[in-house]
Design a protein around this motif. Structure first.
Motif, PDB file in Angstrom:
ATOM      1  N   TYR A 198     -26.578  -8.106  84.707  1.00 37.68           N
ATOM      2  CA  TYR A 198     -26.157  -8.248  86.105  1.00 37.68           C
ATOM      3  C   TYR A 198     -24.957  -7.354  86.367  1.00 37.68           C
ATOM      4  N   ALA A 199     -25.002  -6.633  87.467  1.00 39.17           N
ATOM      5  CA  ALA A 199     -23.907  -5.736  87.818  1.00 39.17           C
ATOM      6  C   ALA A 199     -22.646  -6.537  88.120  1.00 39.17           C
ATOM      7  N   HIS A 200     -21.515  -6.095  87.579  1.00 34.52           N
ATOM      8  CA  HIS A 200     -20.243  -6.786  87.805  1.00 34.52           C
ATOM      9  C   HIS A 200     -19.578  -6.332  89.100  1.00 34.52           C
ATOM     10  N   GLU A 201     -19.960  -5.155  89.582  1.00 36.45           N
ATOM     11  CA  GLU A 201     -19.331  -4.617  90.785  1.00 36.45           C
ATOM     12  C   GLU A 201     -20.316  -3.703  91.506  1.00 36.45           C
ATOM     13  N   ASP A 202     -20.007  -3.363  92.752  1.00 39.83           N
ATOM     14  CA  ASP A 202     -20.843  -2.436  93.501  1.00 39.83           C
ATOM     15  C   ASP A 202     -20.720  -1.044  92.881  1.00 39.83           C
ATOM     16  N   LEU A 203     -21.840  -0.337  92.794  1.00 39.74           N
ATOM     17  CA  LEU A 203     -21.807   1.038  92.301  1.00 39.74           C
ATOM     18  C   LEU A 203     -23.045   1.766  92.763  1.00 39.74           C
ATOM     19  N   GLU A 204     -23.024   3.067  92.579  1.00 35.56           N
ATOM     20  CA  GLU A 204     -24.181   3.896  92.873  1.00 35.56           C
ATOM     21  C   GLU A 204     -24.524   4.665  91.613  1.00 35.56           C
ATOM     22  N   LEU A 205     -25.790   4.611  91.225  1.00 33.30           N
ATOM     23  CA  LEU A 205     -26.234   5.264  90.000  1.00 33.30           C
ATOM     24  C   LEU A 205     -27.439   6.133  90.316  1.00 33.30           C
ATOM     25  N   ALA A 206     -27.292   7.437  90.086  1.00 33.16           N
ATOM     26  CA  ALA A 206     -28.370   8.393  90.361  1.00 33.16           C
ATOM     27  C   ALA A 206     -28.882   8.265  91.799  1.00 33.16           C
ATOM     28  N   GLY A 207     -27.944   8.025  92.720  1.00 31.08           N
ATOM     29  CA  GLY A 207     -28.303   7.945  94.124  1.00 31.08           C
ATOM     30  C   GLY A 207     -28.828   6.602  94.571  1.00 31.08           C
ATOM     31  N   VAL A 208     -28.861   5.634  93.654  1.00 34.35           N
ATOM     32  CA  VAL A 208     -29.385   4.305  93.979  1.00 34.35           C
ATOM     33  C   VAL A 208     -28.219   3.319  94.082  1.00 34.35           C
ATOM     34  N   PRO A 209     -28.041   2.655  95.238  1.00 33.71           N
ATOM     35  CA  PRO A 209     -26.959   1.671  95.361  1.00 33.71           C
ATOM     36  C   PRO A 209     -27.299   0.379  94.623  1.00 33.71           C
ATOM     37  N   ILE A 210     -26.324  -0.134  93.878  1.00 28.16           N
ATOM     38  CA  ILE A 210     -26.467  -1.392  93.162  1.00 28.16           C
ATOM     39  C   ILE A 210     -25.304  -2.277  93.575  1.00 28.16           C
ATOM     40  N   SER A 211     -25.603  -3.484  93.990  1.00 28.71           N
ATOM     41  CA  SER A 211     -24.564  -4.400  94.454  1.00 28.71           C
ATOM     42  C   SER A 211     -24.148  -5.348  93.342  1.00 28.71           C
ATOM     43  N   ALA A 212     -22.903  -5.805  93.387  1.00 26.74           N
ATOM     44  CA  ALA A 212     -22.422  -6.785  92.426  1.00 26.74           C
ATOM     45  C   ALA A 212     -23.348  -8.000  92.440  1.00 26.74           C
ATOM     46  N   GLY A 213     -23.755  -8.434  91.264  1.00 20.65           N
ATOM     47  CA  GLY A 213     -24.660  -9.571  91.157  1.00 20.65           C
ATOM     48  C   GLY A 213     -26.120  -9.187  91.063  1.00 20.65           C
ATOM     49  N   ASP A 214     -26.463  -7.919  91.350  1.00 19.55           N
ATOM     50  CA  ASP A 214     -27.857  -7.488  91.252  1.00 19.55           C
ATOM     51  C   ASP A 214     -28.321  -7.538  89.796  1.00 19.55           C
ATOM     52  N   LEU A 215     -29.565  -7.956  89.628  1.00 16.08           N
ATOM     53  CA  LEU A 215     -30.183  -7.934  88.306  1.00 16.08           C
ATOM     54  C   LEU A 215     -30.635  -6.515  88.001  1.00 16.08           C
ATOM     55  N   VAL A 216     -30.335  -6.045  86.792  1.00 11.83           N
ATOM     56  CA  VAL A 216     -30.751  -4.703  86.387  1.00 11.83           C
ATOM     57  C   VAL A 216     -31.366  -4.763  84.993  1.00 11.83           C
ATOM     58  N   LEU A 217     -32.270  -3.853  84.719  1.00  8.43           N
ATOM     59  CA  LEU A 217     -32.811  -3.671  83.378  1.00  8.43           C
ATOM     60  C   LEU A 217     -32.369  -2.290  82.905  1.00  8.43           C
ATOM     61  N   VAL A 218     -31.710  -2.255  81.761  1.00 11.59           N
ATOM     62  CA  VAL A 218     -31.151  -0.995  81.268  1.00 11.59           C
ATOM     63  C   VAL A 218     -31.794  -0.636  79.934  1.00 11.59           C
ATOM     64  N   ARG A 219     -31.739   0.641  79.608  1.00 13.04           N
ATOM     65  CA  ARG A 219     -32.319   1.131  78.364  1.00 13.04           C
ATOM     66  C   ARG A 219     -31.228   1.739  77.490  1.00 13.04           C
TER      67      ARG A 219
END
Length: 306
Positions: A198-219
């Motif tokens: 889960y993202a701890h803070e708002d960020l943008e990665l490779a042009g994709v906005p991710i909000s704090a609390g969003d579920l993410v799958l990372v490699r």
């Protein structure tokens, strides 16, 4: 946990792990070609190290291995629905065995890790409960058995195809460690991470906005092949002067068994290099059949000759 599972404690295991690795390779060499490195070296070394670590008696090893095999084969992420009941049953059986092992070690402690975990006390939390000890036992099996088996096997494939195995025969400890680190960095591409973060803070990665609390799958593969940290990331280059790879996680989530995993892989590959310097794959790499598992992937068999 770190009191009983620290690098110093695991360093004391080095002579025994190296002895086991040398013994399995010696048996393969004595039997003559061809051989299967998965069945004859990687798997027995991995399960024997875990058995001795936990204090599983010699007469119980086959049963323990059968339970570990069944549990490790369970796939709760991508497995078919009809397989879920069998998978749950396999883990219940391993948990039941672990409960019996914990009870036995409470009555008659030994010099093994499980006995140390029973004895260790934290000033804030007291002793580990039976539930925690059982969970740790099954975690050691799930985290250490399949992954070490596959890392040894894939490491052998990597070194043989690169023509680098023989160099380990005369490598000093720093060179051997660097080779193992690079093997594991590239192995991460065969290891799944189906667990949510889960993202701890708002960020943008490779042009994709991710909000704090969003579920993410990372490699881990993406991090370990980031050209900003690893120039020519798809090349096998032991001794890289770069950031440490994230093979074993980071910070609070760094794997407690990392020193043991590195030791097992290094011991197995070095023993192969010393005793079988002429080792080569019997089949082309693209003919090797692989397991299909959500968490870790390795060859079903690895036939070699010399």
């Amino acid at each position: 946990m770190s009191k009983a599972f620290g690098p110093r404690s695991l360093a004391a295991l080095r002579p025994r792990v190296e002895q086991l690795a040398a013994g399995y390779v010696s048996a393969v060499a004595g039997g003559g070609p061809p051989a299967d490195l998965v069945a004859e070296i990687a798997t027995p070394l991995s399960i024997t190290v875990i058995s001795e670590l936990l204090g599983v008696g010699i007469d119980e090893r086959e049963r323990f291995r059968a339970l570990a095999d069944a549990a490790s084969a369970a796939d709760f992420v991508f497995g078919a629905e009809e397989d879920m009941a069998a998978a749950a049953q396999a883990w219940d059986a391993l948990g039941g065995y672990a409960a019996g092992l914990v009870a036995a070690k409470r009555k008659e402690p030994g010099g093994d890790l499980l006995s140390s975990l029973i004895a260790v006390r934290d000033t804030d939390d007291g002793r580990l409960s039976d539930t925690e000890l059982i969970a740790m036992t099954t975690t050691i099996v799930s985290a250490g058995y399949l992954s070490a088996t596959n890392a040894i096997s894939v490491g052998a494939i990597r070194l043989l195809t690169e023509g680098r195995l023989a160099t380990l025969a005369t490598a000093d400890s720093d060179q051997a460690d660097a080779t193992v680190a690079e093997v594991l960095r590239m192995q991460a591409g065969l290891t799944g991470e189906p667990f949510p973060r889960y993202a701890h803070e708002d960020l943008e990665l490779a042009g994709v906005p991710i909000s704090a609390g969003d579920l993410v799958l990372v490699r881990l593969e993406a991090a370990n092949r980031d050209p900003g940290h690893f120039p020519e990331p798809d090349r096998f280059l032991p001794g890289r002067k770069s950031s440490p790879p994230l093979v074993f996680g980071h910070g609070l989530h760094h794997c407690l068994g990392a020193p043991l995993a590195r030791l097992e892989v290094g011991a197995a590959l070095s023993a192969l290099a010393r005793q079988l310097p002429g080792l080569q794959l019997q089949d082309p790499v693209d003919h090797i059949e692989w397991t299909r598992h959500a968490v870790d992937i390795g060859p079903i068999a690895l036939r070699v000759t010399w």
